[in-house]
Write an enzyme that holds these catalytic residues in place. Structure first.
Site, PDB file in Angstrom:
ATOM      1  N   ASP A 158       0.962  -1.418  -0.085  1.00  0.00           N
ATOM      2  CA  ASP A 158      -0.267   0.015  -0.308  1.00  0.00           C
ATOM      3  C   ASP A 158       0.886   1.120  -0.083  1.00  0.00           C
ATOM      4  O   ASP A 158       2.060   1.254  -0.353  1.00  0.00           O
ATOM      5  CB  ASP A 158      -0.693  -0.033   1.304  1.00  0.00           C
ATOM      6  CG  ASP A 158      -2.517   0.296   1.099  1.00  0.00           C
ATOM      7  OD1 ASP A 158      -2.090   1.977   0.705  1.00  0.00           O
ATOM      8  OD2 ASP A 158      -3.109   0.114   0.656  1.00  0.00           O
ATOM      9  N   HIS A 208      -3.014   5.888   4.102  1.00  0.00           N
ATOM     10  CA  HIS A 208      -3.456   5.051   3.675  1.00  0.00           C
ATOM     11  C   HIS A 208      -3.446   4.076   3.734  1.00  0.00           C
ATOM     12  O   HIS A 208      -4.605   2.728   3.993  1.00  0.00           O
ATOM     13  CB  HIS A 208      -4.336   4.778   2.089  1.00  0.00           C
ATOM     14  CG  HIS A 208      -4.628   4.165   1.486  1.00  0.00           C
ATOM     15  ND1 HIS A 208      -4.734   2.549   0.703  1.00  0.00           N
ATOM     16  CD2 HIS A 208      -6.057   4.070   0.571  1.00  0.00           C
ATOM     17  CE1 HIS A 208      -5.376   2.150   0.102  1.00  0.00           C
ATOM     18  NE2 HIS A 208      -6.647   2.709   0.034  1.00  0.00           N
ATOM     19  N   SER A 412     -11.034  -0.296  -0.218  1.00  0.00           N
ATOM     20  CA  SER A 412      -9.824  -0.700   0.400  1.00  0.00           C
ATOM     21  C   SER A 412     -10.506  -1.106   1.843  1.00  0.00           C
ATOM     22  O   SER A 412      -9.120  -1.387   2.277  1.00  0.00           O
ATOM     23  CB  SER A 412      -9.506   1.218  -0.035  1.00  0.00           C
ATOM     24  OG  SER A 412      -8.508   1.205  -1.298  1.00  0.00           O
TER      25      SER A 412
END
Length: 473
Positions: A158, A208, A412
């Site tokens: 990621d 994220h 996600s």
């Protein structure tokens, strides 16, 4: 003009190959007569002034071999990165150099290094994870201890992970944290890939990856266990590519997982990114991402993908590689057990068969399962980044915990839930094969009768039943 005609003929040749991968048909993926050229690369080359970023996949069961590096040099290519365990190299090359390289019988395919996107748009009780932890029967089956994914390595492929967060503490829970961005324009030779390891915080630009990591296995240390992740006993490995993301960056994460599999007992890799321009495409066995995930499958590592956030329309799963028969692709559900509107869908009846390494597989344009992806509370990167979910945070999180947690929605967030559940399954039965894991997730999922399989897969993931099935295998 002669080169343009040659390259257009290669496009037609590649299109003929891919056109055979349609519902009910079979295509060979073992040894194409000539190197498969990505149509996106061909289009880019026809208008490019200088070198472009490309990904070369060689015909090899190992990493990039010395003779293959020499092949690149012989084609005039002088800048690039060769991966360690995968037969893949990222290169900077001109039209003529790629044309020359494509004539070699050692080259499987050449693809454009496309830009990708991260897929953003109380959850453990919805999936049955809480029951896994508190059920007396399951604790007794596990030697008296709660099932937490203990010792199972999960790679977070990621933007990075903030290991300064108490829930993801670097050095103990986050056992390795790697900066893996591959900038081909920063190299001045054909070099082996290098990874910057041992970085406490690799997520200083988006948050994220930190949020994803907390869903997989945050310990809840900053909230007295309230916001614990799915598999808090797992060994997390962060592989950070930063806010800017391209195909080669993500493949670097797969390569790292293979290279360090034994060191960290890596059994799962979770990926919350995709390519919306690759949504309505058929599965492509020559795509380097598919080559990489198949190699992980062969080595006993389960690859988990987010389905994408382009719903509610059909044909919106963001990447042909999410249709690979050996990966797990996850749609996003809400807290009522329904499918989120934003969650990408497949297409009814679309699929086919493909032969890879002598084995015939059936692929389908659909998710594998659905899991929570709406208003998910998880770890917030501590570094000074914008408040990702400020409005929802005030609504869902107690004020004392807002500095440490934030709310996000998207597939996600759905994918790492399933990655964590797979870690739980591997703790109780490390002998499971990736195909057995996928089958168990599908056969134990809760039916979602208001939806079709091409929208939600087998249904809403059921962690308790999946782990119970793993015990019995």
């Amino acid at each position: 003009m002669r080169f343009k005609a040659t390259f257009l003929s290669l496009v037609l040749m590649a299109a003929t190959v891919f056109a055979s991968v349609v519902p009910g048909t079979t295509t060979k993926a073992d040894q194409p007569v000539k190197a498969v050229i990505d149509t996106n690369l061909t289009k880019t080359l026809l208008t490019a002034i200088g070198p472009v970023e490309a990904i070369v996949t060689f015909k090899s069961n190992k990493g990039v071999l010395p003779e293959q590096l020499q092949l690149l040099k012989n084609a005039g290519i002088s800048k690039g990165l060769a991966l360690e365990s995968l037969p893949i190299a990222g290169i900077l090359a001109t039209k003529s150099e790629i044309e020359k390289l494509s004539q070699s019988d050692q080259v499987l395919s050449i693809y454009l290094n496309k830009t990708l996107q991260y897929e953003n748009a109380v959850s453990t009780d919805l999936t049955g994870v809480d029951k896994v932890r508190t059920d007396d029967k399951m604790r007794k089956l596990n030697g008296g201890f709660p099932v937490t994914g203990k010792g199972i390595g999960v790679v977070i492929n990621d933007s990075g992970v903030d290991g300064t967060h108490k829930d993801l503490e670097y050095g103990s829970h986050l056992v390795q944290n790697v900066i893996g961005s591959t900038n081909l324009h920063a190299v001045d030779a054909l070099l082996p890939v290098t990874y910057l390891e041992g970085v406490p915080n690799t997520d200083n630009n988006s948050g994220h990856g930190t949020h994803v990591a907390g869903i997989v296995g945050g310990t809840g240390a900053s909230s007295g266990g309230k916001y614990e992740g799915v598999a808090p006993g797992a060994n997390l490995i962060g592989y950070g590519s930063g806010a800017a993301l391209a195909i080669l960056d993500t493949i670097g994460g797969f390569d790292y997982a293979l290279t360090h599999q034994q060191q960290y007992n890596i059994r799962v890799i979770t990926n919350s990114w995709g390519d919306t321009s690759d949504s309505s495409t058929d599965f492509d066995p020559y795509n380097p991402i598919n080559v990489a995930t198949k190699r992980l499958y062969d080595r006993g590592i389960v690859t988990v993908f987010s389905a994408g956030n382009s719903g509610p329309n059909a044909k919106t799963i963001s990447g042909n590689y999410k249709k690979a028969p050996w990966v797990v692709t996850v749609a996003a559900g809400d807290k009522s057990g329904k499918l989120a509107d934003f969650s990408s869908r497949g297409e009814e009846g679309r699929g086919g068969t493909v032969t890879v390494n002598g084995q015939t597989w059936r692929w389908a344009d659909r998710p594998t399962v659905t899991s929570p992806g709406v208003d998910i509370i998880s770890t917030r990167a501590i570094s000074p980044i914008p408040l990702l979910g400020a409005t929802d945070d005030a609504q869902y999180i107690e004020p004392a915990y807002v500095p440490f947690y934030t709310t996000m929605s998207g597939t996600s967030m759905a994918a790492p839930h399933v990655a964590g559940i797979i870690a739980l399954m591997y703790e109780v039965n490390p002998l499971l094969s990736p195909s057995e894991v996928k089958s168990a997730l599908e056969t134990t999922a809760t039916s979602m009768p208001d939806y079709e399989a091409w929208e939600v897969g087998a249904g809403y993931v059921n962690a308790y039943k999946a782990v119970d099935t793993a015990f019995k295998k």
